[in-house]
Scaffold this motif. Structure first.
Motif: not given
Length: 732
Positions: A33-46, A48-53, A58-63
């Motif tokens: 689905x293309x490039x990401x503006x912001x990394x969705x996962x922290x370094x060294x972690x797997x 997974x499904x993100x919480x609402x917070x 993440x949406x604010x960081x991408x904007x």
């Protein structure tokens, strides 16, 4: 049980780590689905499904990242990683599939579900197909080979079959005169020499003046003109351009033709995933150049000093070498030498994301959601008003009427019960016409709804040219039995005797009228040489579909409708009609018809703007699920408006509700026509009489069909409402 659950979770985690279950998302690499503006996962972690917070953060960081890159001047249309990331962010709402739980997907899977990519191999011949030459300033397109261009190639390519809808819309994809081989660079190559003079030259100047664009496709990708500096991408390339006197220094405007095309084809290779190369982009840069000619004939092997001779300069747009569309000093025709060049560029853009750039700038899906929410709020408010006012009022009226009967009070009946002996009296004016119109509206609504349902179920693809129109026509024909059945049941309820005429009118009236208008318009389009002028064989096929399929199905439906039992009514109809007293102003036909169509039209007006842009401004429209929801909302709105208007009319002791219930909702078609006039004046810039006639004719036909659907819903809803309320009271 808990030990077993922990064991299963542990096994799944191990499988994910070893890549046997799911796939790790790698930052910086293009995904499905293309490039990401912001990394969705922290370094060294797997991942997974993100919480609402976490999603909100993440949406604010991408904007913020999007705004930062745009301020830095990063464009959204090139093939760089930053541009791909910006496109992915802009189109994030479009890259979701699912009804309740949205899952990320590529635009290729959304626009072309089930279509697999095609791989090409080194040196393989690949065809460029030429489609329409069209303009937003006119609704009169032409075929590519109607222009004074080079003849089609001798190579035999796969023939693209046209469906009925594509033939009616004028789409006729034919191989263009460009010889392209996979991954083989080609410098400036002359094609042919064409002389323009007289009427042909004046026609080409008119095409340039009216901003006609040529549409080409390669591997199902439309040709694209894009600019990193201006951050725009537009389909097709212009026939030429117009220069004002301030630019040329002449007294009048000068017209120039684009006679050289520089194609840039991007491709992707990945030997670990697939063989060959997959095309991910098809760009063109048109150039106007007056080639230096040494003779009167040109072949691809000819040597041209401004094109393919050794040491020749690159072909670029230079004001000193523009090719003007004007005759020579002594009136000799202008000679146009067509040429082209091909550049193959490797790219990391995935095949699934190659459609992203085409939808940049299109309305976001959130607007469709807001439009539906706005329509639902109108419907819910109207439903609440009906439930609060009418149910309470009707319950009180029914209880009062029944109590009067039991106490044998001598009071005179008032209100809607007073007309119980006339409420089901057949309409005074043309019961035949009302029954035929109601049947036609039901047939139209059912055919359109089934077409949208087929699109949702992926049985048809609205991106395929003409497929949606074909499905609507075929389903309308197949739904003829439903229209004939409804028309016959209504006519039998009206105690009609001319059942043969009813069947004929149901089968011939609406299709015959539309076909007659279409044939008259087709004559004018044929004189103009438009690509949308259909052939005699296509008209014959439509006629055969109408006479041999649609009409017999209508007759079958009418047969069963006449054989069915007459609809029962809860009260008896008096032999002599009751005199209608003077009605209050708020139930006057002009008032109710004027006000009745506002809410149905208002419930669809926002989505209608997207549909109009797709029809007349050549924008892409593929959200058929939204359209089906809007049509359902429209039906509920028409039914509720009809019920309210009918109740107010009966309370004023006016039993002539049949035609009024039809026109109260059918007036939404008049608002649609008014909206089309506003759209013509504000959004379109049509030039000439014929384009305006074409636009008004088609929008008039669409408005009539819209009125029939809304009016039929109003009649059937009012009939159900009257049968319901009069069956709840005791009448002697």
């Amino acid at each position: 049980m808990s030990k077993m659950l922990r064991t299963i979770v542990t096994v799944c985690m191990v499988m994910m780590v070893h890549g046997k279950f799911g796939r790790m998302e790698k930052v910086g690499l293009p995904t499905r689905t293309g490039e990401r503006l912001v990394n969705r996962s922290k370094p060294g972690t797997m991942p997974g499904r993100l919480s609402r917070t976490e999603k909100k953060s993440l949406a604010k960081q991408e904007a913020a990242r999007y705004v930062e890159l745009r301020k830095q001047g990063v464009d959204e249309v090139s093939n760089t990683e930053e541009a791909a990331a910006l496109r992915n962010y802009r189109l994030r709402s479009k890259k979701r599939k699912g009804l309740l739980r949205k899952k990320e997907a590529s635009l290729a899977s959304v626009l072309f579900p089930g279509v697999s990519p095609q791989s090409y191999y080194m040196g393989e011949d690949i065809a460029v197909y030429a489609d329409l030459v069209e303009s937003r300033k006119t609704q009169v397109p032409f075929e590519f080979y109607d222009l004074p261009v080079c003849p089609p190639p001798d190579l035999k390519f796969k023939r693209i079959r046209k469906n009925l809808g594509a033939k009616l819309q004028g789409h006729a994809s034919k191989p263009a005169p460009f010889g392209i081989k996979v991954k083989q660079q080609k410098g400036c190559t002359p094609m042919c020499l064409v002389s323009l003079g007289g009427k042909k030259l004046r026609w080409m100047r008119k095409l340039v003046e009216r901003q006609y664009r040529v549409q080409l496709t390669l591997d199902q990708l439309p040709v694209l003109m894009r600019s990193k500096e201006l951050n725009y991408a537009v389909r097709g390339y212009p026939v030429g351009f117009r220069a004002p006197p301030s630019y040329t220094g002449l007294k009048n405007d000068e017209f120039y033709i684009y006679n050289h095309l520089r194609f840039t084809i991007t491709y992707r290779e990945d030997s670990s995933s697939f063989d060959g190369a997959r095309i991910t982009g098809f760009d063109v840069h048109p150039v106007s150049i007056e080639h230096q000619l040494d003779g009167d004939s040109v072949t691809p092997s000819s040597k041209i000093s401004t094109c393919n001779e050794p040491g020749a300069a690159d072909v670029v747009n230079n004001p000193n070498t523009y090719l003007a569309l004007r005759t020579g000093p002594s009136g000799e025709p202008v000679k146009v030498l067509y040429s082209y060049e091909v550049n193959w560029v490797s790219s990391d853009l995935p095949w699934a994301d190659r459609w992203d750039v085409y939808l940049i700038g299109s309305p976001d899906d959130d607007i469709h959601y807001f439009a539906i929410v706005n329509s639902l709020m109108i419907v819910l408010f109207l439903t609440g008003a009906i439930a609060t006012i009418m149910i309470r009022t009707l319950r009180k009226d029914i209880a009062g009427y029944n109590e009067m009967q039991t106490l044998e009070e001598a009071q005179e009946e008032t209100g809607w019960k007073l007309v119980h002996g006339d409420v089901f009296r057949p309409p005074e004016f043309s019961p035949m016409l009302l029954s035929v119109a109601t049947g036609a509206g039901v047939q139209l609504g059912l055919a359109f709804g089934l077409s949208m349902l087929c699109a949702i179920l992926k049985l048809l693809n609205p991106m395929n040219k003409g497929q949606t129109l074909t499905s609507i026509l075929v389903l309308y024909v197949l739904c003829g039995s439903v229209g004939g059945y409804v028309s016959a049941r209504m006519y039998k309820f009206f105690d009609g005797k001319a059942w043969k005429l009813n069947s004929l009118y149901s089968a011939l009236a609406l299709p015959g009228g539309l076909v007659s208008i279409f044939i008259v318009l087709n004559i004018f389009l044929s004189f103009a040489g438009a690509a949308t002028a259909v052939s005699f064989l296509t008209i014959l096929a439509l006629f055969a579909l109408w006479i041999c399929v649609s009409a017999p199905l209508v007759f079958v439906g009418s047969y069963f409708g006449l054989r069915a039992n007459k609809m029962e009514i809860p009260v008896k109809t008096n032999q002599i009609a009751r005199v209608v007293p003077d009605t209050p102003w708020h139930v006057h036909p002009l008032v109710t018809i004027t006000l009745g169509g506002i809410l149905p039209f208002g419930s669809v007006c926002i989505e209608l703007a997207f549909i109009m842009s797709a029809l007349w401004l050549h924008q892409i429209y593929y959200v058929m699920g939204f359209l089906l929801v809007v049509v359902i909302i429209l039906g509920f709105t028409c039914a509720e408006v009809a019920v309210v208007m009918c109740y107010l009319q009966l309370c004023s002791e006016d039993h002539r509700w049949w035609w009024k219930s039809f026109w109260n909702c059918a007036s939404a078609g008049a608002y649609l026509m008014l909206y089309s006039l506003w759209f013509l004046g504000s959004r379109l810039d049509l030039v000439g009489v014929l384009p305006v006639v074409v636009y008004l004719t088609y929008m008039g036909m669409i408005s009539i069909l819209f009125s029939l659907f809304c009016g039929s819903v109003g009649v059937l809803a009012s009939l159900w409402f009257n049968r319901t309320i009069y069956s709840a009271v005791k009448v002697d």
